[in-house]
Each structure stands twice: as structure tokens, then as C-alpha cells.
Design a protein around this motif. Structure first.
Motif, PDB file in Angstrom:
ATOM      1  N   SER A  19       0.840  -1.021   0.004  1.00  8.95           N
ATOM      2  CA  SER A  19      -0.029   0.058  -0.062  1.00  8.95           C
ATOM      3  C   SER A  19       0.916   1.255  -0.006  1.00  8.95           C
ATOM      4  O   SER A  19       2.008   1.148   0.386  1.00  8.95           O
ATOM      5  CB  SER A  19      -1.008   0.035   1.222  1.00  8.95           C
ATOM      6  N   CYS A  20       0.437   2.245  -0.532  1.00  8.20           N
ATOM      7  CA  CYS A  20       0.966   3.424  -0.712  1.00  8.20           C
ATOM      8  C   CYS A  20       0.137   4.631  -0.347  1.00  8.20           C
ATOM      9  O   CYS A  20      -0.950   4.829  -1.212  1.00  8.20           O
ATOM     10  CB  CYS A  20       1.856   3.757  -1.985  1.00  8.20           C
ATOM     11  N   VAL A  21       0.175   5.324   0.860  1.00  8.72           N
ATOM     12  CA  VAL A  21      -0.657   6.404   1.019  1.00  8.72           C
ATOM     13  C   VAL A  21      -0.335   7.726   0.811  1.00  8.72           C
ATOM     14  O   VAL A  21       0.817   8.066   1.322  1.00  8.72           O
ATOM     15  CB  VAL A  21      -1.157   6.160   2.676  1.00  8.72           C
ATOM     16  N   ALA A  22      -0.924   8.421   0.157  1.00 12.77           N
ATOM     17  CA  ALA A  22      -0.407   9.742  -0.121  1.00 12.77           C
ATOM     18  C   ALA A  22      -1.154  10.617   0.677  1.00 12.77           C
ATOM     19  O   ALA A  22      -2.434  10.853   1.064  1.00 12.77           O
ATOM     20  CB  ALA A  22      -0.615  10.151  -1.591  1.00 12.77           C
ATOM     21  N   SER A  23      -0.390  11.898   1.139  1.00 14.38           N
ATOM     22  CA  SER A  23      -0.948  13.109   1.780  1.00 14.38           C
ATOM     23  C   SER A  23      -0.415  14.256   1.422  1.00 14.38           C
ATOM     24  O   SER A  23       0.430  14.450   0.562  1.00 14.38           O
ATOM     25  CB  SER A  23      -0.566  13.052   3.293  1.00 14.38           C
ATOM     26  N   GLY A  24      -1.409  15.325   1.591  1.00 14.29           N
ATOM     27  CA  GLY A  24      -0.918  16.759   1.312  1.00 14.29           C
ATOM     28  C   GLY A  24      -1.268  17.287   0.102  1.00 14.29           C
ATOM     29  O   GLY A  24      -1.176  18.465  -0.066  1.00 14.29           O
ATOM     30  N   ARG A  25      -1.773  16.572  -0.897  1.00 10.89           N
ATOM     31  CA  ARG A  25      -2.366  16.912  -2.073  1.00 10.89           C
ATOM     32  C   ARG A  25      -3.457  16.106  -2.622  1.00 10.89           C
ATOM     33  O   ARG A  25      -4.026  15.321  -2.074  1.00 10.89           O
ATOM     34  CB  ARG A  25      -1.048  16.582  -3.102  1.00 10.89           C
ATOM     35  N   THR A  26      -3.981  16.855  -3.676  1.00  5.43           N
ATOM     36  CA  THR A  26      -5.185  15.998  -4.160  1.00  5.43           C
ATOM     37  C   THR A  26      -4.715  14.815  -5.113  1.00  5.43           C
ATOM     38  O   THR A  26      -4.299  14.867  -6.157  1.00  5.43           O
ATOM     39  CB  THR A  26      -6.066  16.974  -5.170  1.00  5.43           C
ATOM     40  N   PHE A  27      -5.058  13.599  -4.361  1.00  7.96           N
ATOM     41  CA  PHE A  27      -4.586  12.539  -4.925  1.00  7.96           C
ATOM     42  C   PHE A  27      -4.797  11.961  -6.104  1.00  7.96           C
ATOM     43  O   PHE A  27      -3.959  11.714  -7.130  1.00  7.96           O
ATOM     44  CB  PHE A  27      -4.771  11.095  -3.960  1.00  7.96           C
ATOM     45  N   SER A  28      -6.158  12.495  -6.808  1.00  3.11           N
ATOM     46  CA  SER A  28      -6.761  11.874  -7.965  1.00  3.11           C
ATOM     47  C   SER A  28      -6.115  13.105  -9.061  1.00  3.11           C
ATOM     48  O   SER A  28      -6.571  12.680 -10.365  1.00  3.11           O
ATOM     49  CB  SER A  28      -8.127  12.418  -7.979  1.00  3.11           C
ATOM     50  N   ASP A  29      -5.136  13.910  -8.673  1.00  6.15           N
ATOM     51  CA  ASP A  29      -4.659  14.742  -9.821  1.00  6.15           C
ATOM     52  C   ASP A  29      -3.131  14.135 -10.268  1.00  6.15           C
ATOM     53  O   ASP A  29      -2.601  14.445 -10.968  1.00  6.15           O
ATOM     54  CB  ASP A  29      -4.206  15.979  -9.306  1.00  6.15           C
ATOM     55  N   TYR A  30      -2.845  13.045  -9.616  1.00  9.19           N
ATOM     56  CA  TYR A  30      -1.634  12.269  -9.661  1.00  9.19           C
ATOM     57  C   TYR A  30      -1.687  10.786 -10.407  1.00  9.19           C
ATOM     58  O   TYR A  30      -2.376  10.051 -10.027  1.00  9.19           O
ATOM     59  CB  TYR A  30      -1.038  12.141  -8.454  1.00  9.19           C
ATOM     60  N   SER A  31      -1.058  10.648 -11.275  1.00  2.77           N
ATOM     61  CA  SER A  31      -0.587   9.328 -12.083  1.00  2.77           C
ATOM     62  C   SER A  31       0.344   8.639 -11.051  1.00  2.77           C
ATOM     63  O   SER A  31       1.355   9.366 -10.510  1.00  2.77           O
ATOM     64  CB  SER A  31       0.026   9.510 -13.257  1.00  2.77           C
ATOM     65  N   MET A  32       0.176   7.434 -10.800  1.00  2.00           N
ATOM     66  CA  MET A  32       1.052   6.646  -9.740  1.00  2.00           C
ATOM     67  C   MET A  32       1.775   5.445 -10.397  1.00  2.00           C
ATOM     68  O   MET A  32       1.264   4.777 -11.403  1.00  2.00           O
ATOM     69  CB  MET A  32       0.079   6.048  -8.686  1.00  2.00           C
ATOM     70  N   GLY A  33       2.709   5.350  -9.664  1.00  2.00           N
ATOM     71  CA  GLY A  33       3.633   4.052 -10.247  1.00  2.00           C
ATOM     72  C   GLY A  33       4.316   3.270  -9.276  1.00  2.00           C
ATOM     73  O   GLY A  33       4.359   3.727  -8.037  1.00  2.00           O
ATOM     74  N   TRP A  34       4.656   2.218  -9.452  1.00  2.00           N
ATOM     75  CA  TRP A  34       5.331   1.442  -8.790  1.00  2.00           C
ATOM     76  C   TRP A  34       6.952   0.869  -9.301  1.00  2.00           C
ATOM     77  O   TRP A  34       6.633   0.734 -10.344  1.00  2.00           O
ATOM     78  CB  TRP A  34       4.920  -0.001  -8.187  1.00  2.00           C
ATOM     79  N   SER A 106       6.060   4.829 -17.586  1.00  2.00           N
ATOM     80  CA  SER A 106       6.973   3.594 -16.805  1.00  2.00           C
ATOM     81  C   SER A 106       8.496   4.189 -16.745  1.00  2.00           C
ATOM     82  O   SER A 106       9.285   3.521 -16.417  1.00  2.00           O
ATOM     83  CB  SER A 106       7.125   2.497 -17.975  1.00  2.00           C
ATOM     84  N   HIS A 107       8.500   5.416 -16.992  1.00  2.00           N
ATOM     85  CA  HIS A 107       9.906   5.962 -16.871  1.00  2.00           C
ATOM     86  C   HIS A 107       9.992   6.696 -15.376  1.00  2.00           C
ATOM     87  O   HIS A 107       9.391   7.570 -15.216  1.00  2.00           O
ATOM     88  CB  HIS A 107      10.111   7.115 -18.076  1.00  2.00           C
ATOM     89  N   TRP A 108      11.270   6.331 -14.612  1.00  2.00           N
ATOM     90  CA  TRP A 108      11.063   6.905 -13.407  1.00  2.00           C
ATOM     91  C   TRP A 108      11.398   8.296 -13.474  1.00  2.00           C
ATOM     92  O   TRP A 108      10.922   9.043 -12.419  1.00  2.00           O
ATOM     93  CB  TRP A 108      12.296   6.321 -12.669  1.00  2.00           C
ATOM     94  N   ASN A 109      12.050   9.196 -14.492  1.00  2.00           N
ATOM     95  CA  ASN A 109      12.183  10.384 -14.435  1.00  2.00           C
ATOM     96  C   ASN A 109      10.899  11.392 -14.756  1.00  2.00           C
ATOM     97  O   ASN A 109      11.008  12.426 -14.662  1.00  2.00           O
ATOM     98  CB  ASN A 109      13.495  10.941 -15.303  1.00  2.00           C
ATOM     99  N   SER A 110       9.757  10.649 -15.056  1.00  2.00           N
ATOM    100  CA  SER A 110       8.512  11.228 -15.121  1.00  2.00           C
ATOM    101  C   SER A 110       8.035  11.529 -13.758  1.00  2.00           C
ATOM    102  O   SER A 110       7.175  12.450 -13.715  1.00  2.00           O
ATOM    103  CB  SER A 110       7.374  10.366 -15.755  1.00  2.00           C
ATOM    104  N   TYR A 111       8.173  10.986 -12.654  1.00  2.00           N
ATOM    105  CA  TYR A 111       7.837  11.075 -11.388  1.00  2.00           C
ATOM    106  C   TYR A 111       8.474  12.160 -10.707  1.00  2.00           C
ATOM    107  O   TYR A 111       9.620  11.925 -10.591  1.00  2.00           O
ATOM    108  CB  TYR A 111       7.735   9.765 -10.733  1.00  2.00           C
TER     109      TYR A 111
END
Length: 124
Positions: A19-34, A106-111
């Protein structure tokens, strides 16, 4: 801020859900990756999911064993892994980048934002 959890030691063939919990921002504005990084190896893309969860992509070698999902009201992204193998041993990182589209990367430098990582150890 991203806080990853759920790692641990598991026997080969077992399952885990990270699990990864986000805080401090509007989560649905963000694309997520592992991503993951095994000892002595480079960071490797695992999976990504779009803002609304409608688009997902995986590294080919893990398709069918790993599943990414997200729960926007809970500000959480998940990575479920089945049939774990010793070679899945790594530190797993969640990451986020803000986007106005339904894209994934899939590119780490996008994040732009990274969690601290959670260690998964698979024993044979």
C-alpha cells in the motif's frame, strides 16, 4: 508525501499487497507508479495507473502476477503480487506525478514524488 507499507518476508509462491498512502495533495490529480530496486541492480519499473484508475500498464515480465489498483477516496495505491519468486526480492517504491491527462508512465524520471520504499524478501 508518500508512505509505502506492506512489505515483509514471504515464501516463494506466496502473495503480498503493498500500500502507498498519499497526503498533502489532491490524490486524484496524480498518476501513480510502482518501481523496485533489487540489491546491486538498477531501479526497475513495475506498474503504473492513471489518475482515475482506468489505464494500467505493467512491465511485461510481471504481467499476470502483479496488479496495481487505487482507491482515490482513501488516497491509496496498491500493488498486489501473487506467485512471488526469490527474484522479486527488492525494495518497492511508490511514486507520483501530477498530470491533467489520463496518462501513465514507465519512466522513473516522469515522477516527481517518491515514497521511502518497503522491502519485500522472498525466500525459496
Amino acid at each position: 508525501q508518500l508512505q509505502a507499507s506492506g512489505g515483509g518476508q514471504v515464501q516463494a509462491g506466496g502473495s503480498l499487497r503493498l500500500s502507498c498512502v498519499a497526503s498533502g495533495r489532491t490524490f486524484s490529480d496524480y498518476s501513480m507508479g510502482w518501481f523496485r530496486q533489487a540489491p546491486g541492480k538498477e531501479r526497475e519499473f513495475v506498474a503504473a495507473i492513471s489518475r482515475a484508475g482506468t489505464k494500467k500498464n505493467y512491465v511485461d515480465s510481471l504481467k499476470g502476477r502483479f496488479t496495481i489498483s487505487r482507491d482515490n477516496p482513501k488516497n491509496t495505491v496498491y500493488l498486489h503480487s501473487d506467485s512471488l519468486k526469490p527474484e522479486d526480492t527488492a525494495v518497492y517504491y511508490c511514486a507520483a506525478y501530477r498530470t491533467v491527462t489520463g496518462a501513465t508512465s514507465s519512466h522513473w524520471n516522469s515522477y516527481h514524488y517518491w515514497g521511502q520504499g518497503t522491502l519485500v524478501t522472498v525466500s525459496s
